[in-house]
Design a protein around this motif. Structure first.
Motif, short mmCIF file in Angstrom:
data_model
loop_
_atom_site.label_atom_id
_atom_site.label_comp_id
_atom_site.label_asym_id
_atom_site.label_seq_id
_atom_site.Cartn_x
_atom_site.Cartn_y
_atom_site.Cartn_z
N GLY A 61 -3.10 107.97 41.29
CA GLY A 61 -1.86 108.72 41.46
C GLY A 61 -2.02 110.21 41.57
N THR A 62 -3.21 110.72 41.31
CA THR A 62 -3.42 112.17 41.39
C THR A 62 -3.84 112.55 42.80
N THR A 63 -3.71 113.85 43.09
CA THR A 63 -4.08 114.38 44.40
C THR A 63 -5.12 115.48 44.21
N VAL A 64 -6.15 115.43 45.03
CA VAL A 64 -7.19 116.46 44.99
C VAL A 64 -7.08 117.28 46.26
N GLU A 65 -7.06 118.60 46.12
CA GLU A 65 -6.88 119.49 47.25
C GLU A 65 -8.14 120.30 47.52
N TYR A 66 -8.53 120.37 48.80
CA TYR A 66 -9.71 121.15 49.19
C TYR A 66 -9.33 122.09 50.32
N ILE A 67 -9.85 123.32 50.30
CA ILE A 67 -9.72 124.26 51.41
C ILE A 67 -10.83 123.93 52.39
N LEU A 68 -10.46 123.60 53.62
CA LEU A 68 -11.44 123.10 54.58
C LEU A 68 -12.53 124.11 54.91
N SER A 69 -12.22 125.36 54.83
CA SER A 69 -13.24 126.37 55.14
C SER A 69 -14.34 126.41 54.09
N ASP A 70 -14.07 125.80 52.94
CA ASP A 70 -15.09 125.75 51.88
C ASP A 70 -16.01 124.54 52.02
N ILE A 71 -15.64 123.61 52.93
CA ILE A 71 -16.41 122.36 53.06
C ILE A 71 -17.49 122.53 54.12
N LYS A 72 -18.74 122.26 53.73
CA LYS A 72 -19.84 122.34 54.69
C LYS A 72 -19.92 121.08 55.54
N ASP A 73 -19.92 119.92 54.90
CA ASP A 73 -19.91 118.64 55.61
C ASP A 73 -19.40 117.57 54.67
N ILE A 74 -19.13 116.42 55.23
CA ILE A 74 -18.62 115.29 54.45
C ILE A 74 -19.56 114.11 54.63
N THR A 75 -19.93 113.46 53.55
CA THR A 75 -20.82 112.29 53.62
C THR A 75 -20.15 111.12 52.93
N PHE A 76 -20.48 109.93 53.42
CA PHE A 76 -20.02 108.69 52.81
C PHE A 76 -21.25 107.87 52.43
N SER A 77 -21.28 107.31 51.24
CA SER A 77 -22.40 106.46 50.82
C SER A 77 -21.89 105.06 50.55
N GLU A 78 -22.72 104.10 50.90
CA GLU A 78 -22.36 102.71 50.66
C GLU A 78 -22.52 102.40 49.18
N GLY A 79 -21.51 101.80 48.61
CA GLY A 79 -21.57 101.47 47.20
C GLY A 79 -22.62 100.41 46.91
N LYS A 80 -23.31 100.54 45.78
CA LYS A 80 -24.34 99.58 45.40
C LYS A 80 -23.69 98.34 44.79
N VAL A 81 -24.02 97.20 45.36
CA VAL A 81 -23.48 95.94 44.85
C VAL A 81 -24.22 95.56 43.57
N ALA A 82 -23.49 95.32 42.53
CA ALA A 82 -24.10 94.95 41.25
C ALA A 82 -24.89 93.65 41.41
N GLU A 83 -26.13 93.64 40.92
CA GLU A 83 -26.96 92.46 41.03
C GLU A 83 -26.68 91.51 39.87
N LEU A 84 -26.63 90.24 40.20
CA LEU A 84 -26.40 89.24 39.15
C LEU A 84 -27.64 89.10 38.28
N PRO A 85 -27.50 88.77 37.00
CA PRO A 85 -28.65 88.45 36.16
C PRO A 85 -29.46 87.31 36.79
N VAL A 86 -30.74 87.29 36.52
CA VAL A 86 -31.65 86.28 37.09
C VAL A 86 -31.94 85.22 36.04
N SER A 87 -31.87 83.97 36.44
CA SER A 87 -32.20 82.86 35.54
C SER A 87 -33.39 82.11 36.12
N PHE A 88 -34.22 81.54 35.25
CA PHE A 88 -35.35 80.73 35.72
C PHE A 88 -35.81 79.80 34.61
#
Length: 372
Positions: free
Chosen positions: A34-61
């Protein structure tokens, strides 16, 4: 990671929105909370997106039942080794199956072992080379790796680990040999004698037959004794002179021909010199009544030895394995290397002491490898 270089598009869009004001273009990001974050575009150098890491299931054997291909087994998941299962000798517990978790590099954490048959903990001390064994609990058939930790119980979804034998795949030019491994204390050894006919750079090791004893004896370079019985070579390996044992092209990367100190560490971890602990228990590898119990998994075969005066001698009654330690022997007036020895009738294995009772390089003995 994907980088957006089209920042000008965002700037243009924001500029259009703010065209009627004198303020610098801004970008508002509305978050799920519900909150809003405001950025002045002239302050932004570039924008990057990273793929979220999928949580690995515990291993059984489940605890493996077979150690035919190696006494050391790897538990794999997602291309990584997450656990190790060893059929090993633990002083005070005899020959048992121990499960260890692995660190991020796939190396077994030897201070956090659990014996499958009793549930007792096993912790190897790097300084003393001895294990501390906890009290027996309950026999365990299934284990879990949860966030890197070895567990005996877990409730929830898991992924099944894959059991893979840990072996030494030794390729030398066109030749490929595979050796099963055994863990003794803190060390990992080949549980089979070397049977390479080439050096690690792919060049040939000189081979001589039993009838070429003079050529063998006069050789000042590495050589091996030719054996045309393929089934026996598979079990017993080949015999090599001392030049091979002490050379720098004998062991593949990550391995070495053991030193006297390596054998001393083995003896300390086992806590006994009793020959039967080291001798193979398969019929045909020793004379009748001479086989051992092989509780260490070292699987010594009675290959005998070769020399010009004796030819091939003591087959099925004695075994000699070179070390890489060597020194000049004043008696024979030649370089001599130390060796490990086991006999069919002797109560104890003879562990090598550096510089004492070595054999000249003209002898033919077996070779083992130990992991660096």
């Amino acid at each position: 990671m994907k980088k957006l270089t089209t920042l000008s598009i965002i700037l243009a869009t924001a500029a259009a929105i703010n065209a009627q004001t004198a303020e610098s273009p801004k970008m508002n990001i509305n978050l799920n909370n519900g909150t809003t974050v405001e950025y002045i575009l002239s302050d932004i150098k570039d924008i990057t997106f990273s793929e979220g890491k999928v949580a690995e299931l515990p291993v059984s054997f489940a605890v493996p039942n077979s150690f035919n291909d190696s006494y050391v087994l790897k538990i794999m998941s997602g291309g990584k080794q997450v656990a190790e299962v060893d059929r090993e000798y633990v002083k005070g517990a005899e020959r048992v199956t121990v499960v260890y978790p692995c660190d991020a590099n796939g190396k077994a954490i030897l201070t956090k072992g659990i014996i499958a048959g009793t549930g007792a903990t096993v912790s190897w001390d790097a300084a003393t080379k001895l294990p501390t064994v906890g009290e027996a609990a309950t026999a365990i058939n299934k284990f879990y790796i949860v966030e890197g930790e070895l567990k005996t119980e877990y409730v929830g979804d898991t992924q099944e680990g894959t059991v893979v034998p840990d072996v030494l795949s030794d390729r030398r030019g066109t030749e490929l040999q595979t050796y099963k491994l055994t863990k003794i204390g803190l060390q990992y050894w080949t549980a089979e004698n070397l049977r390479a006919t080439k050096y690690t750079d792919g060049t040939d090791i000189m081979g001589y037959t039993e009838t070429q004893a003079t050529e063998w004896n006069d050789s000042k370079t590495g050589c091996y004794l030719i054996d045309n019985e393929a089934d026996w070579v598979k079990v017993a390996g080949l015999l090599y002179n001392g030049y091979v044992a002490t050379g720098d092209k004998t062991a593949p990367e990550g391995w070495r021909v053991p030193t006297c100190a390596d054998y001393a560490a083995m003896r300390t971890s086992v806590g006994a010199r009793t020959g039967n602990l080291y001798k193979d228990d398969i019929p045909g590898t020793w004379s009748e009544g001479g086989t051992g119990n092989n509780k260490t998994g070292f699987s010594v075969v009675a290959t005998g030895y070769f020399s010009k005066p004796t030819g091939l001698d003591k087959m099925l009654t004695e075994a000699y394995i070179w070390t890489s330690d060597h020194a000049y022997d004043a008696l024979s007036k030649a370089e001599a290397a130390d060796y490990f020895r086991v006999t069919a009738t002797g109560a104890n294995a003879v562990f090598p002491t550096k510089g004492l009772n070595g054999h000249s390089y003209a002898f033919g003995h077996s070779i083992r490898l130990v992991r660096e």
